[in-house]
Design a protein around this motif. Sequence first.
Motif: not given
Length: 692
Positions: A344, A386-389, A456
Motif C-alpha cells: 500500500i 481484500a485489503d489491496q483493492s 472503487r
Amino acid sequence: MVYNTLIDEHCSTIRRTGSDIDAEQLKTSLDVFVSILKETNDYKLKCTLIGKMTSPLINLSYKNKIFAESDLITHEFLIILRDDIIIDQFHRRNDDDHITQKLLQQITLFFTNLSHNINDSNILGFKHLLFDKILIDELANCLNEIGTYGKYLDDFVLLRSIKYLLLTYKNYLRHPLIDNEYSQIKSIFSGVIQCLCSSFIVDMITSLKYNFSQTLNDSQVLFLDTMPFYLQWYSDYGNPDNFLRILLTDIDDDEIQVNAYRCLGKIMMEADIKMMTNPSKIAAVYIEFINNTIDDPYQKERFHSLLESLKNFVQHDQVKSELIEHNALPLLVKCTVENQFDPIKVQQIALEILLALSFNNDACSFFRQNQDFMNHIRTLVENHIADQSGLQRAAEGLLWKLEEEEKAVAKPSILNLYKYDIMISYSHKDQRICHQIHEQLVKDGYQVWFDKDCLRGSTMVGIANAIENSKYVLICMSNTYKQSVYCHSEAHYAFERGCRLIPIVIEPNYKPDGWLGIIVSGKIYVEFGNVEFKLAYEKLKNEISEQEYENSNQSLLPSSGEKDQINTVFLHPEPLAIVFETNIDLPNCIREWTHDHVRSFLIRNGLGNTLLPLLTCMDGHRLLQLYEICLLNCESMYQSLKFELNEKHRVLLPIADYLNFLHEIKLYIPSNSSNVKTTQYSLLSLTFCNVL
C-alpha cells in the motif's frame, strides 16, 4: 449620540435586507458612513464607528455580488477602510491595542470576501483598491520582518490579517495582469519567499506531530498553507527553489524530515509548476533522494513520504518528461515488482505514479518492452486480495492503458443505441455536489451512470463500457479532478472516443489547464462553483437540451454513406474528375497549389476522409500557414483539428493521419519559408509524445 443613531438605522437596514439589498440602498448607507467619518477627528472614536459600520457588511456572504458592482467597489468608504484601518494598523503593528488589531482582522477578512467577486467589469476598481503603494510596502515590510527576524509569530491577529490580505491578492492574481502590475506587487512575492526560505519554516515543521495529526496554529497555517497557496497564482519567475532545498536537505531529524516531505507533497499538489525556476533540477533532487533512501531500512518512513510527495509532483504535465529524463522509470518499476516493499505505502503509490507517466509515449514503450513488469501487473490484476483493492485498481488502470485503450478507442460506435443518457465522471473528493447533481438528474427522468463509490468497485473496462454506452459524458472539473490519474484516464478515453462532453465547473473560480484544458477546449462550461445550485442545474439542463436539439438536427441529415456520395458529387462533379485530380502533378512549391492541388494531395495520401472535410477550401498559401502553425504547437493543433472534425463531421482524426500529413507535406515546403524551422520537425514526435 446622533451619529450612533444614524449608523444604527443604516446597519439595521443592511441586516434586515441582507442578500436582497440593492446597490442604490447600499450606496446610500455608505455615503452616510463616509460623511460621518469625515467629521470625526478622534482616531479611536473613528475606529469604533468603523467597527459598527462594517459589522453587517462583514456578515454578508462572500457569494453576494452586490459589492462587485463598479460603483460600489470604488466607493470612498472602502478607501477609508484601506487607508485608516489596514495601512494604519500595519504601520502600527508594534502597538498592543487589541481593539484596533481586531478591527484590522475584520476589515482584511471583508476585503477577502469582496475579492471572490472580481470579474472583467470591476477589475479596474479592485486594482485601484489593492494596488496602493503604501499598502503593498507595509505588507511586504511586515513579511520581511517575519522572515528575517521571526517577529510577530505569536501575534495571531496580525498573522490572520496577513493571511486574508494574501488571499485577497491571490484572488486578484487569478485574472490576467496588465501593464506593470507584477512589478508593483513583486515585493509581496519576495516577502513570501523570504518567509518560506527562513529557518523558521524548519522550526514549524519540527513542531508538527507525525502525519499532521494536530491542529495547526496561526503561524503554521500562514507558512505551510496560505503562503504556498499564494505562490501558485503568481506567474512571475521568482526563486522558491531554496524553500524546496530546505525541505529536502536542511533538516537532520528523520521524523521531522518525514513531515517536511509531506508538507512538500501538499505544496507540489497545489502549486503551479510555473513558480519553480527549474523543474528539471527538482525532478533530479527527487530521484536522488529516493535513490538514497529506497534500500535503507532505517529511512523507510522518509522514503514512503518522498514517494507520496512525488505522486503529487507528477500530476503536473510539464514534469512528466523531466522525471523520465532523470531515469525515474526503472526506479519506480523496482518499487512495484520487488516483494520487500509495502503493497500500500510503496507498490500502490509507485503504480499510480507510473499510470500518470503512461500518458507519455516514451514511458509506454519502456513498460511494454519490460516483459517481467508486464507479467507482474497482469498477476496483480488477476489476484483479488481484500485489503489491496487500491493496488489492484492501479494495476488494472495501467494494464488498460498499455494493452486495451488503443483497441477500445478504435471500436466503432453504434449511434442512437445508448444505454444511458449521461455518465458522470468525477473525483471522490467532490462527491457531495456530484451526488446532488446525480440525484436531481435521476428525478428529472435521465438514465445516469454514476459510481457512488467513485470507481472503487469499477474496473477501467467497466468505466469504458459506461462511456461507450452514454450519450453524454459529464466532466466535473476541479483541481482534485485534474490531479486524479483515474479521472485523467476516463476523461482521456471519452475524448479519444469522440464522446459528447459537457464540462461543468464545481470548484469556485477553477480554470482548467494542462491535459484537462485541452480536453474541454472550445466547449461551454456550466458553472456550479460560484452559482447557486438551482440556477446552475437549470443551465446544465439547458445545455443538455441544446445538444439534444443539435443532435436531432444532425440525425435528419443524410447517413454517412449518403453524405460521402453527396460530398463526392460536390467536390468532383464527374467520376473521371476523381481519377484526374488524384493523379495531377503537384507543383514542387506549395505556394503554387490551387484548391484542386490541395484536394489531390490529401486524397492520394489517404486523408480524404479525415483532413479533407476540414481543408476543402484551402489553397497552397493557406495550407502552408496551417503547416507552420502545426510546427509551432504540434500537440495543440492536433487537438484543435481533432475537436473540429468531431464536432462538425462526427469523425475521429487518427494520430497517424495527422503525423502522415506533416511528413508528406514537408516535401513541398520551400526552403526559404521564414517561419518554418527545419529543426522543429525533428522534435515534433518527441513533443507530441510528451503531451499524449
